[in-house]
Design a protein around this motif. Structure first.
Motif, PDB file in Angstrom:
ATOM      1  N   ASP A   8       0.842  -1.189   0.000  1.00  0.00           N
ATOM      2  CA  ASP A   8       0.000   0.000   0.000  1.00  0.00           C
ATOM      3  C   ASP A   8       0.877   1.238   0.000  1.00  0.00           C
ATOM      4  OD1 ASP A   8      -2.193   1.581  -0.005  1.00  0.00           O
ATOM      5  OD2 ASP A   8      -3.044   0.860   1.875  1.00  0.00           O
ATOM      6  N   GLY A   9       0.301   2.350  -0.448  1.00  0.00           N
ATOM      7  CA  GLY A   9       1.078   3.577  -0.546  1.00  0.00           C
ATOM      8  C   GLY A   9       1.431   4.171   0.800  1.00  0.00           C
ATOM      9  N   GLY A  10       0.488   4.151   1.736  1.00  0.00           N
ATOM     10  CA  GLY A  10       0.711   4.724   3.051  1.00  0.00           C
ATOM     11  C   GLY A  10       0.706   3.675   4.130  1.00  0.00           C
ATOM     12  N   PRO A  11       0.411   4.077   5.367  1.00  0.00           N
ATOM     13  CA  PRO A  11       0.339   3.106   6.467  1.00  0.00           C
ATOM     14  C   PRO A  11      -0.760   2.071   6.221  1.00  0.00           C
ATOM     15  CG  PRO A  11       0.479   5.358   7.295  1.00  0.00           C
ATOM     16  CD  PRO A  11       0.269   5.468   5.824  1.00  0.00           C
ATOM     17  N   ILE A  12      -0.530   0.852   6.660  1.00  0.00           N
ATOM     18  CA  ILE A  12      -1.488  -0.231   6.467  1.00  0.00           C
ATOM     19  C   ILE A  12      -2.690  -0.015   7.397  1.00  0.00           C
ATOM     20  CG2 ILE A  12      -1.795  -2.723   6.416  1.00  0.00           C
ATOM     21  CD1 ILE A  12       0.231  -1.626   4.426  1.00  0.00           C
ATOM     22  N   GLY A  13      -3.892  -0.175   6.844  1.00  0.00           N
ATOM     23  CA  GLY A  13      -5.099  -0.005   7.630  1.00  0.00           C
ATOM     24  C   GLY A  13      -5.273  -1.098   8.671  1.00  0.00           C
ATOM     25  N   ASP A  14      -6.018  -0.770   9.720  1.00  0.00           N
ATOM     26  CA  ASP A  14      -6.226  -1.726  10.809  1.00  0.00           C
ATOM     27  C   ASP A  14      -7.025  -2.946  10.347  1.00  0.00           C
ATOM     28  OD1 ASP A  14      -4.852  -0.036  12.492  1.00  0.00           O
ATOM     29  OD2 ASP A  14      -6.666   0.979  13.208  1.00  0.00           O
ATOM     30  N   LYS A  15      -8.011  -2.738   9.486  1.00  0.00           N
ATOM     31  CA  LYS A  15      -8.815  -3.860   9.006  1.00  0.00           C
ATOM     32  C   LYS A  15      -7.973  -4.845   8.202  1.00  0.00           C
ATOM     33  CE  LYS A  15     -13.250  -1.423   8.800  1.00  0.00           C
ATOM     34  NZ  LYS A  15     -14.373  -1.000   7.925  1.00  0.00           N
ATOM     35  N   LEU A  16      -7.095  -4.296   7.359  1.00  0.00           N
ATOM     36  CA  LEU A  16      -6.249  -5.175   6.543  1.00  0.00           C
ATOM     37  C   LEU A  16      -5.234  -5.912   7.410  1.00  0.00           C
ATOM     38  CD1 LEU A  16      -5.671  -6.084   3.666  1.00  0.00           C
ATOM     39  CD2 LEU A  16      -4.044  -4.213   3.460  1.00  0.00           C
ATOM     40  N   LYS A  17      -4.717  -5.268   8.433  1.00  0.00           N
ATOM     41  CA  LYS A  17      -3.780  -5.941   9.338  1.00  0.00           C
ATOM     42  C   LYS A  17      -4.438  -7.117  10.037  1.00  0.00           C
ATOM     43  CE  LYS A  17      -0.762  -2.037  10.489  1.00  0.00           C
ATOM     44  NZ  LYS A  17      -0.308  -1.144  11.585  1.00  0.00           N
ATOM     45  N   LEU A  18      -5.647  -6.893  10.571  1.00  0.00           N
ATOM     46  CA  LEU A  18      -6.337  -7.955  11.287  1.00  0.00           C
ATOM     47  C   LEU A  18      -6.767  -9.079  10.352  1.00  0.00           C
ATOM     48  CD1 LEU A  18      -8.548  -5.822  13.694  1.00  0.00           C
ATOM     49  CD2 LEU A  18      -6.463  -7.064  14.256  1.00  0.00           C
ATOM     50  N   ALA A  19      -7.104  -8.733   9.107  1.00  0.00           N
ATOM     51  CA  ALA A  19      -7.583  -9.751   8.170  1.00  0.00           C
ATOM     52  C   ALA A  19      -6.463 -10.637   7.659  1.00  0.00           C
ATOM     53  CB  ALA A  19      -8.306  -9.086   7.003  1.00  0.00           C
ATOM     54  N   ASN A  48       1.194 -11.326   3.162  1.00  0.00           N
ATOM     55  CA  ASN A  48       1.920 -10.328   3.944  1.00  0.00           C
ATOM     56  C   ASN A  48       1.652  -8.939   3.364  1.00  0.00           C
ATOM     57  OD1 ASN A  48       3.213 -12.193   5.725  1.00  0.00           O
ATOM     58  ND2 ASN A  48       4.672 -12.676   4.095  1.00  0.00           N
ATOM     59  N   VAL A  49       1.724  -7.951   4.215  1.00  0.00           N
ATOM     60  CA  VAL A  49       1.457  -6.568   3.809  1.00  0.00           C
ATOM     61  C   VAL A  49       2.680  -5.717   4.124  1.00  0.00           C
ATOM     62  CG1 VAL A  49      -1.035  -6.733   4.041  1.00  0.00           C
ATOM     63  CG2 VAL A  49       0.334  -6.114   6.024  1.00  0.00           C
ATOM     64  N   LEU A  50       2.908  -4.715   3.281  1.00  0.00           N
ATOM     65  CA  LEU A  50       4.033  -3.804   3.448  1.00  0.00           C
ATOM     66  C   LEU A  50       3.621  -2.420   2.960  1.00  0.00           C
ATOM     67  CD1 LEU A  50       7.330  -5.593   2.264  1.00  0.00           C
ATOM     68  CD2 LEU A  50       6.807  -4.764   4.547  1.00  0.00           C
ATOM     69  N   PRO A  51       4.136  -1.369   3.557  1.00  0.00           N
ATOM     70  CA  PRO A  51       3.993  -0.039   2.949  1.00  0.00           C
ATOM     71  C   PRO A  51       4.980   0.122   1.807  1.00  0.00           C
ATOM     72  CG  PRO A  51       5.186   0.117   5.004  1.00  0.00           C
ATOM     73  CD  PRO A  51       4.752  -1.319   4.882  1.00  0.00           C
ATOM     74  N   SER A  52       4.730   1.084   0.962  1.00  0.00           N
ATOM     75  CA  SER A  52       5.589   1.257  -0.214  1.00  0.00           C
ATOM     76  C   SER A  52       7.017   1.629   0.177  1.00  0.00           C
ATOM     77  CB  SER A  52       5.005   2.337  -1.132  1.00  0.00           C
ATOM     78  OG  SER A  52       4.921   3.577  -0.443  1.00  0.00           O
ATOM     79  N   ILE A  53       7.185   2.298   1.330  1.00  0.00           N
ATOM     80  CA  ILE A  53       8.531   2.681   1.749  1.00  0.00           C
ATOM     81  C   ILE A  53       9.360   1.464   2.137  1.00  0.00           C
ATOM     82  CG2 ILE A  53       7.912   3.002   4.165  1.00  0.00           C
ATOM     83  CD1 ILE A  53      10.299   5.195   2.070  1.00  0.00           C
ATOM     84  N   GLY A  54       8.716   0.345   2.487  1.00  0.00           N
ATOM     85  CA  GLY A  54       9.438  -0.848   2.898  1.00  0.00           C
ATOM     86  C   GLY A  54       9.558  -1.909   1.823  1.00  0.00           C
ATOM     87  N   LEU A  55       9.134  -1.614   0.609  1.00  0.00           N
ATOM     88  CA  LEU A  55       9.227  -2.596  -0.476  1.00  0.00           C
ATOM     89  C   LEU A  55      10.683  -2.861  -0.808  1.00  0.00           C
ATOM     90  CD1 LEU A  55       7.626  -4.307  -2.511  1.00  0.00           C
ATOM     91  CD2 LEU A  55       7.736  -2.368  -4.083  1.00  0.00           C
ATOM     92  N   ASN A  56      11.062  -4.149  -0.899  1.00  0.00           N
ATOM     93  CA  ASN A  56      12.446  -4.516  -1.152  1.00  0.00           C
ATOM     94  C   ASN A  56      12.495  -5.747  -2.050  1.00  0.00           C
ATOM     95  OD1 ASN A  56      12.782  -7.041   0.824  1.00  0.00           O
ATOM     96  ND2 ASN A  56      11.603  -5.458   1.880  1.00  0.00           N
ATOM     97  N   VAL A  86       0.836  -7.549  -5.278  1.00  0.00           N
ATOM     98  CA  VAL A  86      -0.385  -6.752  -5.411  1.00  0.00           C
ATOM     99  C   VAL A  86      -0.077  -5.360  -4.884  1.00  0.00           C
ATOM    100  CG1 VAL A  86      -2.836  -6.582  -4.878  1.00  0.00           C
ATOM    101  CG2 VAL A  86      -1.761  -8.828  -5.048  1.00  0.00           C
ATOM    102  N   MET A  87      -0.256  -4.340  -5.727  1.00  0.00           N
ATOM    103  CA  MET A  87       0.050  -2.969  -5.367  1.00  0.00           C
ATOM    104  C   MET A  87      -1.154  -2.078  -5.638  1.00  0.00           C
ATOM    105  SD  MET A  87       3.900  -2.692  -7.004  1.00  0.00           S
ATOM    106  CE  MET A  87       4.192  -1.090  -6.244  1.00  0.00           C
ATOM    107  N   THR A  88      -1.269  -1.014  -4.880  1.00  0.00           N
ATOM    108  CA  THR A  88      -2.310  -0.023  -5.115  1.00  0.00           C
ATOM    109  C   THR A  88      -1.787   1.060  -6.053  1.00  0.00           C
ATOM    110  OG1 THR A  88      -1.631   1.246  -3.170  1.00  0.00           O
ATOM    111  CG2 THR A  88      -3.304  -0.465  -2.842  1.00  0.00           C
ATOM    112  N   ARG A  89      -2.718   1.889  -6.532  1.00  0.00           N
ATOM    113  CA  ARG A  89      -2.309   3.010  -7.383  1.00  0.00           C
ATOM    114  C   ARG A  89      -1.333   3.931  -6.643  1.00  0.00           C
ATOM    115  NH1 ARG A  89      -5.678   4.553 -11.834  1.00  0.00           N
ATOM    116  NH2 ARG A  89      -7.505   3.226 -12.109  1.00  0.00           N
ATOM    117  N   ASP A  90      -1.660   4.212  -5.394  1.00  0.00           N
ATOM    118  CA  ASP A  90      -0.803   5.099  -4.613  1.00  0.00           C
ATOM    119  C   ASP A  90       0.579   4.512  -4.433  1.00  0.00           C
ATOM    120  OD1 ASP A  90      -0.032   7.255  -3.108  1.00  0.00           O
ATOM    121  OD2 ASP A  90      -0.952   6.540  -1.255  1.00  0.00           O
ATOM    122  N   ALA A  91       0.666   3.198  -4.212  1.00  0.00           N
ATOM    123  CA  ALA A  91       1.968   2.559  -4.048  1.00  0.00           C
ATOM    124  C   ALA A  91       2.791   2.633  -5.327  1.00  0.00           C
ATOM    125  CB  ALA A  91       1.777   1.111  -3.612  1.00  0.00           C
ATOM    126  N   VAL A  92       2.154   2.420  -6.465  1.00  0.00           N
ATOM    127  CA  VAL A  92       2.876   2.490  -7.742  1.00  0.00           C
ATOM    128  C   VAL A  92       3.416   3.896  -7.972  1.00  0.00           C
ATOM    129  CG1 VAL A  92       2.620   2.314 -10.235  1.00  0.00           C
ATOM    130  CG2 VAL A  92       1.602   0.583  -8.761  1.00  0.00           C
TER     131      VAL A  92
END
Length: 301
Positions: free
Chosen positions: A244-255, A263-271, A282-288
């Motif tokens: 995701d482009g920004g911080p991961i949402g709480d719903k997505l973390k719990l799900a 696994n989920v990562l913010p765009s700043i941590g993509l490696n 899987v990336m969002t528009r904001d992450a791209v």
């Protein structure tokens, strides 16, 4: 006799009146036949296996005279095959967890369509693994081992080997000579090499068709079944990395916290190493957009 001509056949015609007159002349000639059968020209036109809506008509296929040249289109057909690593912009559809059509997104060719370099990926992965190694291994030298400093026996006269301390490595409970000590295993790697490694990893997933673009990661509830229902429909994928482009949402973390294959990562941590561990990205528009902006930022020396 009834004739049925599809729209695909009539579309490339330059003149509909020419075809209409030719068909009428054929029908008239066929009606004059005593057996009531169409003429040989009509049979060669509609009974030929080359004349099909599923085949590609070319000028070479009409050399035998089976297909009239007026039925062939003069437009050039684009070849859908393309060469990967040609720095061309990619157009990819955008969807979400509900498989809704969210339009298209143009991926920058200098980020998602670079030549595949295995040597660059290998260097970046080694750099990542070496940098995250803890390096807390430690052994005791002879000065750190507890024990007496007295000489165990005389130098001569006992018939035994000469020793100066019982804390030596040759004795039980002694020290370890030249053993490991806490240190950092990290080594330097150029920023342009690290950046190129991430581009190669993204380009590899795009070339394999394992790159999915979502409009967002919004889910109705925090239930794990929301992610399981979507993942179960993708048979060729086993592990997913959601970026995701920004911080991961709480719903997505719990799900996703109970799913070992998501696994989920913010765009700043993509490696690079995380991309290689998962077969589907899987990336969002904001992450791209943020990844492309990061790749286009000049490197500060």
């Amino acid at each position: 006799m009834a004739l049925f001509i599809g729209r695909r056949i009539l579309r490339p015609l330059t003149s509909l009146s020419t075809l209409r007159s030719s068909i009428e002349s054929v029908v008239v000639s066929s009606s004059s036949n005593e057996a009531g059968l169409p003429s040989s020209s009509l049979l060669s036109l509609f009974a030929s296996r080359k004349f099909s809506t599923s085949s590609i008509l070319t000028p070479q296929s009409c050399e035998s005279g089976a297909i009239p040249p007026e039925l062939l289109s003069k437009k050039s057909v684009l070849n859908p095959d393309r060469t990967n690593g040609s720095y061309e912009d990619l157009i990819i559809p955008v969807t979400n967890f509900h498989y809704e059509d969210k339009g298209f997104l143009v991926l920058a060719g200098d980020v998602f369509d670079v030549p595949i370099r295995k040597d660059i990926v290998h260097r970046v992965v080694r750099w990542q693994l070496a940098k995250r190694q803890q390096g807390t291994h430690s052994t005791k030298k002879i000065s750190e081992v507890s024990g007496t400093g007295r000489k165990p026996w005389n130098q001569k006269g006992t018939g035994r080997a000469r020793h100066g301390s019982l804390r030596g490595p040759q004795f039980r409970g002694g020290c370890i000579m030249h053993g490991p000590k806490p240190r950092s295993h990290a080594h330097k790697l150029q920023k342009k090499v690290r950046r190129l490694g991430l581009k190669v990893a993204l380009s590899a997933r795009a070339a394999e068709g394992k790159l999915l673009i979502f409009d967002d990661f919004e889910i109705p509830t925090h239930k794990t079944k929301n992610i399981v229902n979507y993942v179960s429909q993708l048979e060729s994928s086993k592990k997913f990395l959601l970026v995701d482009g920004g911080p991961i949402g709480d719903k997505l973390k719990l799900a996703t916290q109970n799913l070992h294959y998501v696994n989920v990562l913010p765009s700043i941590g993509l490696n690079v190493y995380s991309i290689l561990l998962h077969d589907t990205l899987v990336m969002t528009r904001d992450a791209v957009n943020k990844i492309v902006e990061r790749m286009h930022t000049p490197i500060n020396r």
